[in-house]
Design a protein around this motif. Structure first.
Motif, mmCIF file in Angstrom:
data_model
loop_
_atom_site.group_PDB
_atom_site.id
_atom_site.type_symbol
_atom_site.label_atom_id
_atom_site.label_comp_id
_atom_site.label_asym_id
_atom_site.label_seq_id
_atom_site.Cartn_x
_atom_site.Cartn_y
_atom_site.Cartn_z
ATOM 1 N N PHE A 1 0.836 -1.204 0.000
ATOM 2 C CA PHE A 1 0.000 0.000 0.000
ATOM 3 C C PHE A 1 0.872 1.256 0.000
ATOM 4 N N ASN A 2 1.897 1.281 0.851
ATOM 5 C CA ASN A 2 2.789 2.447 0.913
ATOM 6 C C ASN A 2 3.555 2.621 -0.393
ATOM 7 N N MET A 3 3.918 1.500 -1.016
ATOM 8 C CA MET A 3 4.625 1.566 -2.294
ATOM 9 C C MET A 3 3.759 2.240 -3.365
ATOM 10 N N LYS A 4 2.531 1.840 -3.449
ATOM 11 C CA LYS A 4 1.634 2.396 -4.473
ATOM 12 C C LYS A 4 1.350 3.875 -4.223
ATOM 13 N N ALA A 5 1.396 4.282 -2.956
ATOM 14 C CA ALA A 5 1.137 5.683 -2.618
ATOM 15 C C ALA A 5 2.384 6.559 -2.764
ATOM 16 N N ASN A 6 3.545 5.939 -2.891
ATOM 17 C CA ASN A 6 4.807 6.675 -2.953
ATOM 18 C C ASN A 6 5.049 7.216 -4.353
ATOM 19 N N GLU A 7 5.902 8.239 -4.441
ATOM 20 C CA GLU A 7 6.281 8.779 -5.741
ATOM 21 C C GLU A 7 7.383 7.939 -6.364
ATOM 22 N N ALA A 8 7.378 7.848 -7.684
ATOM 23 C CA ALA A 8 8.398 7.084 -8.393
ATOM 24 C C ALA A 8 9.750 7.782 -8.280
ATOM 25 N N ASP A 9 10.795 6.996 -8.072
ATOM 26 C CA ASP A 9 12.155 7.521 -7.961
ATOM 27 C C ASP A 9 13.110 6.435 -8.433
ATOM 28 N N GLU A 10 13.832 6.712 -9.487
ATOM 29 C CA GLU A 10 14.716 5.708 -10.086
ATOM 30 C C GLU A 10 15.898 5.342 -9.187
ATOM 31 N N ASN A 11 16.079 6.065 -8.088
ATOM 32 C CA ASN A 11 17.233 5.831 -7.227
ATOM 33 C C ASN A 11 16.966 4.824 -6.100
ATOM 34 N N PHE A 12 15.742 4.321 -6.005
ATOM 35 C CA PHE A 12 15.473 3.259 -5.036
ATOM 36 C C PHE A 12 16.165 1.980 -5.501
ATOM 37 N N LYS A 13 17.035 1.431 -4.659
ATOM 38 C CA LYS A 13 17.828 0.260 -5.036
ATOM 39 C C LYS A 13 17.927 -0.707 -3.853
ATOM 40 N N PHE A 14 18.174 -1.969 -4.180
ATOM 41 C CA PHE A 14 18.581 -2.964 -3.200
ATOM 42 C C PHE A 14 19.997 -3.419 -3.534
ATOM 43 N N SER A 15 20.704 -3.905 -2.534
ATOM 44 C CA SER A 15 22.096 -4.315 -2.737
ATOM 45 C C SER A 15 22.182 -5.588 -3.578
ATOM 46 N N LYS A 16 23.364 -5.794 -4.146
ATOM 47 C CA LYS A 16 23.643 -6.992 -4.931
ATOM 48 C C LYS A 16 24.675 -7.854 -4.206
ATOM 49 N N PRO A 17 24.708 -9.152 -4.507
ATOM 50 C CA PRO A 17 25.667 -10.037 -3.828
ATOM 51 C C PRO A 17 27.101 -9.568 -4.012
ATOM 52 N N SER A 18 27.899 -9.785 -2.992
ATOM 53 C CA SER A 18 29.284 -9.333 -3.016
ATOM 54 C C SER A 18 30.100 -10.173 -2.049
ATOM 55 N N HIS A 19 31.380 -9.867 -1.941
ATOM 56 C CA HIS A 19 32.235 -10.496 -0.949
ATOM 57 C C HIS A 19 32.157 -9.675 0.334
ATOM 58 N N TYR A 20 31.922 -10.350 1.455
ATOM 59 C CA TYR A 20 31.759 -9.658 2.725
ATOM 60 C C TYR A 20 32.967 -9.914 3.626
ATOM 61 N N PRO A 21 33.517 -8.870 4.226
ATOM 62 C CA PRO A 21 34.712 -9.034 5.052
ATOM 63 C C PRO A 21 34.408 -9.773 6.346
ATOM 64 N N HIS A 22 35.423 -10.409 6.882
ATOM 65 C CA HIS A 22 35.317 -11.020 8.212
ATOM 66 C C HIS A 22 35.739 -9.969 9.231
ATOM 67 N N VAL A 23 34.833 -9.593 10.090
ATOM 68 C CA VAL A 23 35.095 -8.537 11.064
ATOM 69 C C VAL A 23 35.314 -9.182 12.429
ATOM 70 N N LYS A 24 36.428 -8.862 13.043
ATOM 71 C CA LYS A 24 36.831 -9.520 14.283
ATOM 72 C C LYS A 24 36.368 -8.747 15.524
ATOM 73 N N LYS A 25 36.148 -9.496 16.577
ATOM 74 C CA LYS A 25 35.883 -8.975 17.918
ATOM 75 C C LYS A 25 34.656 -8.068 18.003
ATOM 76 N N ILE A 26 33.582 -8.477 17.319
ATOM 77 C CA ILE A 26 32.311 -7.764 17.485
ATOM 78 C C ILE A 26 31.276 -8.662 18.156
ATOM 79 N N TYR A 27 31.701 -9.891 18.505
ATOM 80 C CA TYR A 27 30.793 -10.842 19.135
ATOM 81 C C TYR A 27 31.515 -11.549 20.270
#
Length: 434
Positions: free
Chosen positions: A79-105
Motif C-alpha cells: 500500500f505504501n509503495m503504491k502511494a509513494n512517488e516514483a524515484d529511479e534511485n530506489f535500489k537494493f544491494s547486490k551479492p558481493s564479498h563480505y569481510p570477516h570482522v573480528k571482535k564484534i561478538y
C-alpha cells in the motif's frame, strides 16, 4: 529467523518484483541506577522484521514485531509503495564479498544473567562510595543482536554481534562546595571495568570542586574524549551525502581541497576490529569498507548509502544504516578514525584549558559549523601542568576552522560514540569566562 524471512520473502514476491527482508533478534540485559539504588534490572527479548518492496520505481516499507501478522505487514508495504512517488534511485544491494570482522561478538554474553548485570551495577555504586562521592544515576546494558538480510537480488547474509555499555554520574562535596561528573565506556566485548569507570568519574568530580574564574581570551584547548565526540558531531553531518546533495553541507563543493591540518587523516571504517559500529555489512547488505574522508588534510570522499550513491552516480560506501528494524536505511557514519602524523605532549601546552566534556553540542550549526558550547569540568593548564578547576567557561568557534589546527596529544586511543581518537589539541579558540 531464516524460515520467517524465507516465508515472508516468497509471499511478498507475489505482490512486488523487488523485495528485501531485514530481521533483527535481540536479547538485552539492563540495569538502571537512581542515586544509590538499583532502580530496575530486566531482561528483554525482541524480534522485529522490516520489509521493503520496490515496483515501477516506487518503494514501500513496513515492519512488525508479531510474526503472526506478516501478511498484514506485506499489505502495508505494498500500500505504501503504491502511494509513494516514483524515484529511479530506489535500489537494493547486490551479492558481493563480505569481510570477516573480528571482535564484534562475545560468546560469554550467553553466560550472563540478570544477577550478573545487577552485580556490575553494585560494583560501580560501591566504588563511588569508596572514593568518597555520591552516585546520582547510571546504568549497565548488555545486548546480543542477530541480524539477517535477504533480498530479491540474491543477497542472503547473517551475522551476530554483542554490545556492552556502562555509565555513571556522581557528586563530590567538600565543605560548602559541590561538583558533578560523568563517565561512560562501551565495548563489543565484556571487557568493561566497573571500578575504573566509577573512579574516573569520581576523580573528575573531586578535582572540579571549587574552581576559579577566568577572563575571556583566546587560548589552546585540550579536548578529552567525550568533548571530542560532542564537538566533532557536526563533522559527521557535513560528510553525509544526503546533506551534501541537499546543499546542507559546508563541504559540499570542496572535494580535492585542503580542509584540515595536512598532518591528519580521517577514515570511516565499518570493518575495524572491535569497532562499536563494525559489521560485515551495512543495513542494506553492502559490504563494510574503509573509506578515506580526509587524507593529508585533503577532502577525498563523502559517505553514501545506495540511494544517495545512485543519485550521485557513485558506489555506496557501506553507510546505509538503520536505527532498528522499524526504520529504513539512511546515511550514517560507522567508526570515524582520526589518524595524526605528528603528536605533541601535554607538557608543550604553555597556556590552555582542558575540557572534559561539552554541553549543548546539539545547538551547533550543522551547515556553517559555528558553535558556542559550555565547557564541562574544565581545568586551567599552564606550562603543561593542570593548575586548577575553572568555575565556568564557554568555548566558541567554527568546526571547519578547528579542523585546520587540531593536533594529536600523546595519549591512548579510545572510542567514544562514533569517534576513535586520541586526545586532541585545538591550538587557538575563543574561551568566554564566567
Amino acid at each position: 529467523m531464516y524460515n520467517i524471512a524465507e516465508k515472508t520473502f516468497k509471499e511478498a514476491l507475489k505482490h512486488a518484483q523487488n523485495v528485501e527482508i531485514y530481521i533483527q533478534r535481540e536479547k538485552t540485559l539492563e540495569v538502571d541506577i537512581q542515586r544509590d539504588k538499583i532502580d530496575l534490572a530486566k531482561e528483554q527479548h525482541l524480534t522485529g522484521l522490516g520489509l521493503r518492496v520496490i515496483e515501477d520505481k516506487r518503494m514501500g516499507f513496513s515492519y512488525t514485531t508479531d510474526m503472526n501478522r506478516i501478511e498484514e505487514a506485506i499489505e502495508a508495504a505494498v500500500f505504501n509503495m503504491k502511494a509513494n512517488e516514483a524515484d529511479e534511485n530506489f535500489k537494493f544491494s547486490k551479492p558481493s564479498h563480505y569481510p570477516h570482522v573480528k571482535k564484534i561478538y562475545d560468546k560469554s554474553f550467553h553466560d550472563l544473567e540478570v544477577a550478573d548485570v545487577h552485580e556490575f551495577a553494585e560494583r560501580m555504586i560501591n566504588t563511588v562510595f569508596d572514593e568518597g562521592c555520591e552516585p546520582t544515576s547510571g546504568g549497565f546494558t548488555a545486548s546480543h543482536l542477530q541480524t539477517l538480510l535477504l533480498n530479491s537480488n540474491g543477497v542472503e547474509t547473517e551475522y551476530k554481534s554483542t554490545g556492552f555499555s556502562a555509565h555513571i554520574s556522581v557528586n563530590a562535596k567538600e565543605n560548602n562546595f559541590k561538583s558533578t561528573a560523568y563517565e561512560s565506556d562501551a565495548s563489543c566485548l565484556m571487557s568493561l571495568e566497573p571500578e575504573k569507570i566509577s573512579r574516573t568519574a569520581c576523580k573528575i568530580a573531586k578535582n572540579s570542586i571549587g574552581g576559579e574564574r577566568i577572563g575571556t581570551d583566546d587560548m589552546s584547548i585540550l579536548l578529552d574524549y567525550h568533548a571530542i565526540n560532542g564537538i566533532l558531531a557536526t563533522f559527521t553531518s557535513a560528510i553525509n551525502a544526503d546533506n551534501v546533495q541537499r546543499g546542507r553541507s559546508y563541504l559540499m563543493d570542496k572535494i580535492g581541497e585542503e580542509v584540515a591540518n595536512p598532518g591528519i587523516n580521517i577514515y570511516d571504517d565499518g570493518r575495524i576490529t572491535g569497532g562499536l559500529y563494525s559489521a560485515p555489512i551495512d543495513d542494506e547488505g553492502t559490504p563494510s569498507q574503509r573509506t578515506p574522508i580526509i587524507e593529508k588534510g585533503i577532502l577525498k570522499n563523502f559517505i553514501y548509502d545506495l540511494y544517495t550513491a545512485s543519485k550521485g552516480k557513485v558506489e555506496s560506501t557501506g553507510n546505509g544504516i538503520r536505527s532498528s528494524f522499524s526504520s529504513i536505511p539512511t546515511v550514517s557514519t560507522t567508526n570515524i578514525i582520526l589518524d595524526f602524523q605528528d603528536k605533541i605532549k601535554i607538557e608543550d601546552i604553555r597556556r590552555g584549558m582542558l575540557v572534559t566534556d561539552v554541553l549543548g553540542a546539539h545547538t551547533a550549526n550543522p551547515i556553517s559549523g559555528d558553535f558556542s558550547l559550555e565547557a564541562n569540568n574544565p581545568f586551567f593548564i599552564e606550562n603543561g601542568e593542570i593548575k586548577y578547576p575553572i568555575k565556568k567557561a564557554m568555548i566558541s568557534g567554527n568546526l571547519f576552522n578547528i579542523l585546520k589546527q587540531i593536533k594529536m596529544i600523546d595519549s591512548r586511543i579510545r572510542q567514544i560514540g562514533t569517534f576513535i581518537t586520541p586526545r586532541i589539541l585545538i591550538e587557538t579558540i575563543r574561551v568566554i569566562g564566567g
